[in-house]
Design a protein around this motif. Sequence first.
Motif, short mmCIF file in Angstrom:
data_model
loop_
_atom_site.label_atom_id
_atom_site.label_comp_id
_atom_site.label_asym_id
_atom_site.label_seq_id
_atom_site.Cartn_x
_atom_site.Cartn_y
_atom_site.Cartn_z
N SER A 65 16.23 20.55 72.60
CA SER A 65 16.20 22.00 72.87
C SER A 65 17.01 22.74 71.82
O SER A 65 16.71 23.88 71.47
N GLY B 240 12.09 21.76 70.16
CA GLY B 240 12.72 22.83 70.91
C GLY B 240 12.54 24.17 70.22
O GLY B 240 12.83 25.21 70.80
N SER B 241 12.07 24.13 68.96
CA SER B 241 11.86 25.38 68.23
C SER B 241 10.92 25.11 67.06
O SER B 241 10.74 23.96 66.66
N VAL C 115 5.10 26.80 77.39
CA VAL C 115 5.85 26.66 78.64
C VAL C 115 5.10 27.41 79.73
O VAL C 115 5.38 28.57 80.04
N GLY D 247 6.76 29.04 82.90
CA GLY D 247 7.55 30.26 82.74
C GLY D 247 6.68 31.47 82.45
O GLY D 247 5.45 31.36 82.34
N ASN E 177 7.68 33.62 79.89
CA ASN E 177 8.29 34.08 78.65
C ASN E 177 7.21 34.04 77.56
O ASN E 177 6.83 32.97 77.08
N LEU F 263 7.41 31.83 74.45
CA LEU F 263 7.17 30.39 74.54
C LEU F 263 5.75 30.06 75.00
O LEU F 263 5.34 28.90 75.04
N TYR G 264 3.33 22.69 79.20
CA TYR G 264 4.68 22.16 79.49
C TYR G 264 5.22 22.84 80.75
O TYR G 264 5.35 24.07 80.80
N VAL H 174 16.99 22.82 78.57
CA VAL H 174 15.64 23.36 78.37
C VAL H 174 15.39 24.55 79.30
O VAL H 174 14.80 25.55 78.91
N SER H 175 15.91 24.45 80.51
CA SER H 175 15.71 25.52 81.47
C SER H 175 16.46 26.78 81.00
O SER H 175 15.92 27.90 81.01
N SER I 172 14.84 28.21 77.66
CA SER I 172 13.50 28.78 77.80
C SER I 172 13.55 30.16 78.47
O SER I 172 12.56 30.87 78.49
N ASN I 173 14.71 30.50 79.02
CA ASN I 173 14.86 31.80 79.66
C ASN I 173 13.74 32.04 80.67
O ASN I 173 13.13 33.11 80.70
#
Length: 254
Positions: free
Chosen positions: A55, A82-83, A99, A102, A104, A107, A131, A142-143, A146-147
Amino acid sequence: MATGKIHQDLCNLKKKGDSAFAVLADPDKISTSDMRYLAELCNDAGVNFLFIGGSLLMAHQLDASIQSFKAESDIPVILFPGSPAQVTPYADALLYLSVVSGRNAELLIGQHVVSAPVVKASGLEVISTGYMIIDGGVQTTVSYMSNAMPIPANKPEIALCTAWAAEMQGKHVLYMDAGSGALNPVSAEMIKKVSMHTDIPLIVGGGIHTPEKVYANCQAGANIIVVGNAIERDPLLIRDLCQATRQGGQKQTA
Ligand code: 1GP
């Protein structure tokens, strides 16, 4: 989009109801010389894949770590980034993570747009991945990074609908992750629910420490088991975890 050999191998696992084992290496935590030792252990145990990434990486030794591993092993190396900064042509494939658990937008699509030219030019096999971060009972890196809120661990129906949406959007694989160092790994019940009702390969990781849990996850329908932390603590565990994966996968097939 044409898919590559590793994706085909994953689809075969799903078709046969079988499982494979992946070691997750964090290049910040393993020296490049230890990557050679890790490669030998993976070769001896019959590990199927090396996942590499994190991450948050600070040591700038991703390329060197992959090269050290590859000097000793032919096991395919798959980036678990992670990026976008963690895209490198030294690996064999890239988990192109959205993601989907989420909300976001960065992501889900934003960072993909930014990194698209680099990914295109890399020559990597690109494996589009839905994911799903699952609540592992503790705030994981990661949580936090990832906001985005993880899926509650006791809501398998939310996990299934998320998986369905990702599958219908055309993702190649699903990855359910309780996050590195999770207190509670993803439950067998949730794995079973998602695996039974979807047709794309399922990767499961986060907080898995024991051969018993590996075996249970394989029986529940996980096609790849990913373990990082437990192996960092005790690299010799690789052999038992690999064996449990083979046994659990066979049981799934039976
Ligand atoms: C995390 O699934 C991986 O993204 C592995 O987690 O380090 O807890 O095994 P652990």
